[in-house]
Structures are given as structure tokens and as C-alpha cells.
Design a protein around this motif. Sequence first.
Motif, PDB file in Angstrom:
ATOM      1  N   CYS A  13      28.919  44.533  47.751  1.00 37.52           N
ATOM      2  CA  CYS A  13      29.824  45.631  48.094  1.00 37.52           C
ATOM      3  C   CYS A  13      30.039  46.572  46.909  1.00 37.52           C
ATOM      4  N   GLY A  14      30.731  47.653  47.159  1.00 31.66           N
ATOM      5  CA  GLY A  14      30.917  48.703  46.169  1.00 31.66           C
ATOM      6  C   GLY A  14      31.760  48.296  44.970  1.00 31.66           C
ATOM      7  N   THR A  15      32.343  47.104  45.007  1.00 30.33           N
ATOM      8  CA  THR A  15      33.096  46.618  43.861  1.00 30.33           C
ATOM      9  C   THR A  15      32.145  46.237  42.721  1.00 30.33           C
ATOM     10  N   LEU A  16      30.917  45.920  43.088  1.00 25.64           N
ATOM     11  CA  LEU A  16      29.840  45.627  42.129  1.00 25.64           C
ATOM     12  C   LEU A  16      30.308  44.725  40.984  1.00 25.64           C
ATOM     13  N   CYS A  17      30.880  43.577  41.322  1.00 26.16           N
ATOM     14  CA  CYS A  17      31.367  42.639  40.305  1.00 26.16           C
ATOM     15  C   CYS A  17      30.232  42.318  39.328  1.00 26.16           C
ATOM     16  N   ASP A  18      30.562  42.317  38.037  1.00 32.17           N
ATOM     17  CA  ASP A  18      29.488  42.114  37.059  1.00 32.17           C
ATOM     18  C   ASP A  18      29.723  40.867  36.209  1.00 32.17           C
ATOM     19  N   ASP A  19      30.449  39.902  36.767  1.00 27.15           N
ATOM     20  CA  ASP A  19      30.788  38.710  35.990  1.00 27.15           C
ATOM     21  C   ASP A  19      30.295  37.437  36.651  1.00 27.15           C
ATOM     22  N   LEU A  20      29.285  37.561  37.528  1.00 29.66           N
ATOM     23  CA  LEU A  20      28.821  36.364  38.226  1.00 29.66           C
ATOM     24  C   LEU A  20      27.979  35.484  37.301  1.00 29.66           C
ATOM     25  N   GLU A  21      27.983  34.200  37.600  1.00 31.78           N
ATOM     26  CA  GLU A  21      27.076  33.290  36.915  1.00 31.78           C
ATOM     27  C   GLU A  21      26.262  32.592  37.974  1.00 31.78           C
ATOM     28  N   ILE A 151      48.128  52.351  47.009  1.00 35.93           N
ATOM     29  CA  ILE A 151      48.112  52.555  48.458  1.00 35.93           C
ATOM     30  C   ILE A 151      46.737  52.177  48.998  1.00 35.93           C
ATOM     31  N   PHE A 152      46.703  51.330  50.015  1.00 37.99           N
ATOM     32  CA  PHE A 152      45.456  51.076  50.746  1.00 37.99           C
ATOM     33  C   PHE A 152      45.609  51.732  52.107  1.00 37.99           C
ATOM     34  N   TRP A 153      44.843  52.762  52.343  1.00 38.34           N
ATOM     35  CA  TRP A 153      44.990  53.533  53.580  1.00 38.34           C
ATOM     36  C   TRP A 153      43.748  53.330  54.449  1.00 38.34           C
ATOM     37  N   GLY A 154      43.947  52.693  55.600  1.00 43.31           N
ATOM     38  CA  GLY A 154      42.815  52.498  56.522  1.00 43.31           C
ATOM     39  C   GLY A 154      41.678  51.709  55.908  1.00 43.31           C
ATOM     40  N   CYS A 155      42.002  50.749  55.072  1.00 39.32           N
ATOM     41  CA  CYS A 155      40.956  49.882  54.543  1.00 39.32           C
ATOM     42  C   CYS A 155      41.514  48.466  54.434  1.00 39.32           C
ATOM     43  N   ASN A 156      40.631  47.499  54.413  1.00 38.02           N
ATOM     44  CA  ASN A 156      41.049  46.105  54.454  1.00 38.02           C
ATOM     45  C   ASN A 156      40.253  45.316  53.416  1.00 38.02           C
ATOM     46  N   PRO A 157      40.530  45.587  52.119  1.00 37.53           N
ATOM     47  CA  PRO A 157      39.702  44.983  51.069  1.00 37.53           C
ATOM     48  C   PRO A 157      39.711  43.461  51.078  1.00 37.53           C
ATOM     49  N   THR A 158      40.775  42.859  51.611  1.00 39.08           N
ATOM     50  CA  THR A 158      40.801  41.396  51.647  1.00 39.08           C
ATOM     51  C   THR A 158      39.545  40.870  52.345  1.00 39.08           C
ATOM     52  N   HIS A 159      39.038  41.636  53.326  1.00 40.06           N
ATOM     53  CA  HIS A 159      37.822  41.203  54.005  1.00 40.06           C
ATOM     54  C   HIS A 159      36.574  41.949  53.550  1.00 40.06           C
ATOM     55  N   ALA A 160      36.693  43.240  53.251  1.00 39.26           N
ATOM     56  CA  ALA A 160      35.497  44.029  52.980  1.00 39.26           C
ATOM     57  C   ALA A 160      35.122  44.046  51.497  1.00 39.26           C
ATOM     58  N   HIS A 161      36.109  43.966  50.620  1.00 44.58           N
ATOM     59  CA  HIS A 161      35.862  43.969  49.167  1.00 44.58           C
ATOM     60  C   HIS A 161      36.705  42.849  48.564  1.00 44.58           C
ATOM     61  N   ARG A 163      37.034  40.762  46.154  1.00 46.18           N
ATOM     62  CA  ARG A 163      37.527  40.574  44.785  1.00 46.18           C
ATOM     63  C   ARG A 163      38.129  41.838  44.197  1.00 46.18           C
ATOM     64  N   HIS A 164      38.188  42.884  44.994  1.00 52.00           N
ATOM     65  CA  HIS A 164      38.733  44.149  44.517  1.00 52.00           C
ATOM     66  C   HIS A 164      40.156  43.971  44.012  1.00 52.00           C
ATOM     67  N   GLN A 165      40.961  43.237  44.797  1.00 53.09           N
ATOM     68  CA  GLN A 165      42.371  43.104  44.452  1.00 53.09           C
ATOM     69  C   GLN A 165      42.583  42.206  43.241  1.00 53.09           C
ATOM     70  N   SER A 166      41.766  41.164  43.109  1.00 49.13           N
ATOM     71  CA  SER A 166      41.984  40.266  41.980  1.00 49.13           C
ATOM     72  C   SER A 166      41.409  40.839  40.694  1.00 49.13           C
ATOM     73  N   ARG A 167      40.362  41.633  40.796  1.00 51.43           N
ATOM     74  CA  ARG A 167      39.766  42.169  39.572  1.00 51.43           C
ATOM     75  C   ARG A 167      40.411  43.479  39.127  1.00 51.43           C
ATOM     76  N   TYR A 168      40.831  44.304  40.093  1.00 51.75           N
ATOM     77  CA  TYR A 168      41.237  45.653  39.707  1.00 51.75           C
ATOM     78  C   TYR A 168      42.592  46.103  40.226  1.00 51.75           C
ATOM     79  N   SER A 169      42.868  45.844  41.516  1.00 53.17           N
ATOM     80  CA  SER A 169      43.930  46.666  42.081  1.00 53.17           C
ATOM     81  C   SER A 169      45.294  46.007  42.224  1.00 53.17           C
ATOM     82  N   ILE A 170      45.393  44.706  42.430  1.00 50.87           N
ATOM     83  CA  ILE A 170      46.731  44.143  42.615  1.00 50.87           C
ATOM     84  C   ILE A 170      47.094  43.121  41.534  1.00 50.87           C
TER      85      ILE A 170
END
Lengths: 438, 114
Positions: A13-21, A151-161, A163-170
Motif C-alpha cells: 500500500c501507499g504507506t510503503l513501510c520501509d522497516d520490514l525484515e 482527520i480521516f475523511w472517507g477513508c478506513n486506514p485500519t483496513h486499507a493502510h 500500519r499508517h496509524q501506528s507508524r505515522y498518524s495516531i
Amino acid sequence: MTKTVTDVVCPFCGTLCDDLEVEVSDDGKTIVDVYNACAIGAEKFMHAQSKDRVKRPRMQQPDGSYKEVTYDEAVEYTAQMFAKARKPLMYGWSSTSCEAQSVGHEIAEKAGAIVDNTATVCHGTTLIAVQDVGIPSCTLGEIKNRADRIIFWGCNPTHAHPRHQSRYSIFPRGFFVNKGHKNRKVIVVDPRVTDTAKMADIHFQIEQGRDYELLSALRVAVRNEPLPDTVAGIPKEKIYEAAELLKSGRFGIIFFGMGVTQTLSKNHNIDEAIMLTKDMNEFTKFSIMAMRGHYNVTGSGQVLGWQFGYPYCVDLSRGFARYNPGETTSNDLLRRGEVDAVFVLGSDPGAHFPISSVKKISQLPSVCVDPHITPTSEISKLHVPVAFVGVEVGGNCYRMDNVPIDARKVVDPPEGVLTDTEFLTRVNKRLGELMGVA
Amino acid sequence: MEGGKEKDAYTKACGIIEMDSSDLKKLGAWRNTNVRVTSKHGSVVVKAVEATQGPHPGLAYIPMGPWANSVTDPNTYSTGMPTFKGVPIEVEIAMNEKVLSSVELVQKKCRGEI
Ligand code: SF4
């Protein structure tokens, strides 16, 4: 014994996490385990390993079944298709590297094709809005370190992205928000009580399709002007309360997704969201960012942008670049029957386009380049399997905030399977020969 | 869906319609009944499940995929973007009809068999 590859980039996904092992077997051929990724990211790596993977191109037979052909035959069919077509469509480009996109564009220039990417069905309307009113944005790093109003408007990162919330947004503790989520207030706007909404401080369960009204109401509320009693199903007190909450922050960000771009008001919703962001900057610092889905749809927009000047639906059929959403966009072209061949790479229109468009693809000469079997591959005349970008071959990608990140190769592709850059390069060369140009 | 779109898991995840429990009641359908969803633009059989991200009476949700795209509004109103959301639909019980896999569904629709 196994070895571990670190700092792997997740090509999902567009979060493109760069810390995988990623743990790979000693001979570097199989993936044993994936660490740090979310479930969908890990699945992508493991799926590359599946035993029933298609390893050679397949051509559709008159009875609808598929017969294995060689890569040479596949290159020949594809090059011939481009040479004969008067107006081919080249669609996809979101699940591949910028390098492959660039070779694809060389083919498009020779063949006089239309190049369109998946933005056409997700954030294309965002791109139109950005051209209308500009966009004040930032990087995900700034959000992690500064943002205290989300603000998350019309998106559901918990399902679509995931790790977005744990890495960046919340949740992460940032430089100026060192208590992590305790420093941040989260507002979610969604007609459903999504799992993202369940984590919010304020959830606006908006009436479906009324985003434009609510955005306008917020613009009114931040100015302390009068509102009607309810807007889009939300009582005005709640809207004033949210406006005050936003104004009291030090750094705010609006993330928005398909819920705003795909409803009827389309680009006008985004216009209004950007204008709200602009208004908010009268009071505090505010930014806005599109939740881009595919891991490199942003990159496709970038490469098209710097090569031709437009981010999607670029029409090269007249020998120069034109761009006119509504005319040169894939679904409009297919609906009107204006293209005579379809080349798909790095997307699955068979699953993502309205069925009327899919029918049109199935009736035309068509090539689908994809590591997977997909609804698109199973209606195309030719399916060319390729190596997984970001797993079996490296390449450049752009994160949703337009930061370029180099994806890494983790394991070798199955023997004899080409990468998409290799396949495109061979098609490009053969097309040059057929058309008598270098 | 990175596990493979020809697989059962994809059908289970996307060949569904999430409906509010009150709407299921009105329809007289049990959870996990197959239903036929029809819009002005087409029709498709999916499994009706109870919405977990509700309540939202009157609103149903089919995840993005070929099932949803069998009924979405292809009109782009000159933006390039089909109108995927907010499409009026009718739902009826179709207990004896099968939910097709993504590949079967798309192939059959393309051949004009359904
Ligand atoms: S959040 Fe996105 S990029 Fe990160 S691991 Fe999950 S799928 Fe991959």
C-alpha cells in the motif's frame, strides 16, 4: 540456516513501510518469514512463494482456455498489437517501479498510446482538484513529529493502510507530540462506524454523499458564522465543537480517501477539503494528504508528470501529450469504444472497473502483465507473468506523501521469469524494429 | 487481496454485501443467505452478511471487486471516475443461486452468459 534481509520496503500500500525484515533460506530462493509487516503486506511476500504460480506466458485459445507460450512469442504478440493499433490504451502502472513505467512511456510514444494509471478510479478527482486550487501538503514524517489534530475523511486506514496509524498518524511519539496518541485528537468522517471511526475522539456519521455540505459547514463554523440546525445529518453544535477543536491544535492534517473521491461530487469535494485546509491556516498550521492505495500509484503520477506534464490519462495518440479527464480517461475511452487495443500492467481493471468497461477489454486485442492470475488476466488475450517488484526485483517507488523510496530485492524470481522492465524493454525494441524507428 | 484473486478467500471477502441487521430483518433473510443485488446498471449474486461497522440502516456495502462492479454506475460525468458509491440498489433473496468466483463472474459476464 536462514539469513535475514533488513530494511525491506513493503510493496503493497501507499504507506510503503520501509522497516520490514524478511527471513530467507540460505540459497536465497525462498522466503521463510516476514517481520514487522501488517497481515496484507506479509501476505504479498508469502504469495510470491505459492506453488501454483504461473511461470510462463499464456495465450487465450478460441474456446476460451489458455495455452502456454514462450516469452519470445509474447513479446512478438505485444509488439505486433502496438504496431497495428491506432489508439491503444496502456493502463495500470501502480504496482510496478518507476523504471518500468519509464520504459512503458517510451512504448507509448512510439505507438501513440494513451497512458492511464489507477488514479483514474481512485484519486484522479483529487488530481483534478489539485490543479484547480493547489494543495498545501507535507510529509508523513512531519505528521509523526508534529500533528496533533488528525482527520480521516472517507477513508478506513485500519483496513486499507494498517500500519499508517501506528507508524505515522495516531500512535507514534513524535518530537513535538511526545505522548503519542495522548497528544492527538482524531476526527473521523464516515457514513459507517468503521474500525477507524471506533478509535476517533469525534465520529461524524455523515449521510452518504453529503461530504461537500459538511466540508462547507466546517468552513462556515471556523469563521463563527451561522449554520442551519443540522448539516449532512450532523447537529450544528457538533460542527462548531469540531471547528474549535481543530483551531486549538498546533498542526492539523486531513487524510482523505475513496469515500470522498468516488461519490457524486467527486473533485468538488476535494476542492472544498483543500479550501478548508487553506482556511485553517488562518488559525494554525494545517495540511492535507490523499491516502493513495497502490504502493506506487504516486510514482506513476510523478513519472508521467515529469515526462509529459500530466499525472494520468495522458493521450499521446496525436504525437504530443494531451490530457482531458472525461475524454482521455480509461473508462470513458472504453465506454465510447475509442481504443482498439488494451495493455494492462500493474493493476486489475477486470476487478476494479465497472463491468461494462471490462466487457470492452475482453473484446479487444489485450495483454495483461501481472504476476498473479486475476480477473483481468483471465479475460485478456495474452497473460504475461512477471517477477514481483519489491520482492524479486528492486525499483524506485513513491510513498503517498511523494517521498521516493527504493524497494529492495529479497529473493530471486522463479527461473526464467522476466521482470516487467525486461519484458517492456524487449517489447520496446521489437516495436522499434517493426516501426522502423530506433 | 494479495492472497490470490482466483482463490476462495477473495470471494469470501468481497463477494458479499454488508447489510444493517434491521434491513436483513425487513428482507426476511438470515445472515449468510445468498441474495441478488440489482441496480439500473446490472445484477449480481452475493452473500448477505451483517454489517460489523454499523449501524447504518438503508445503507449496504459491497467491497471493491468484480461483484460490486457488476452493479456500480459507470457514468463518469466527465471526470474519468465512474460513480462507484451511492448507487440505488434492490436486494432480493436468492437462496438457490451461487456466488461465482471473481474469475468465473467476469468471464461469464464478458461472454454474455449472465
Ligand atoms: S501498512 Fe501498507 S506498506 Fe505497511 S506493511 Fe502494511 S501493506 Fe505494507
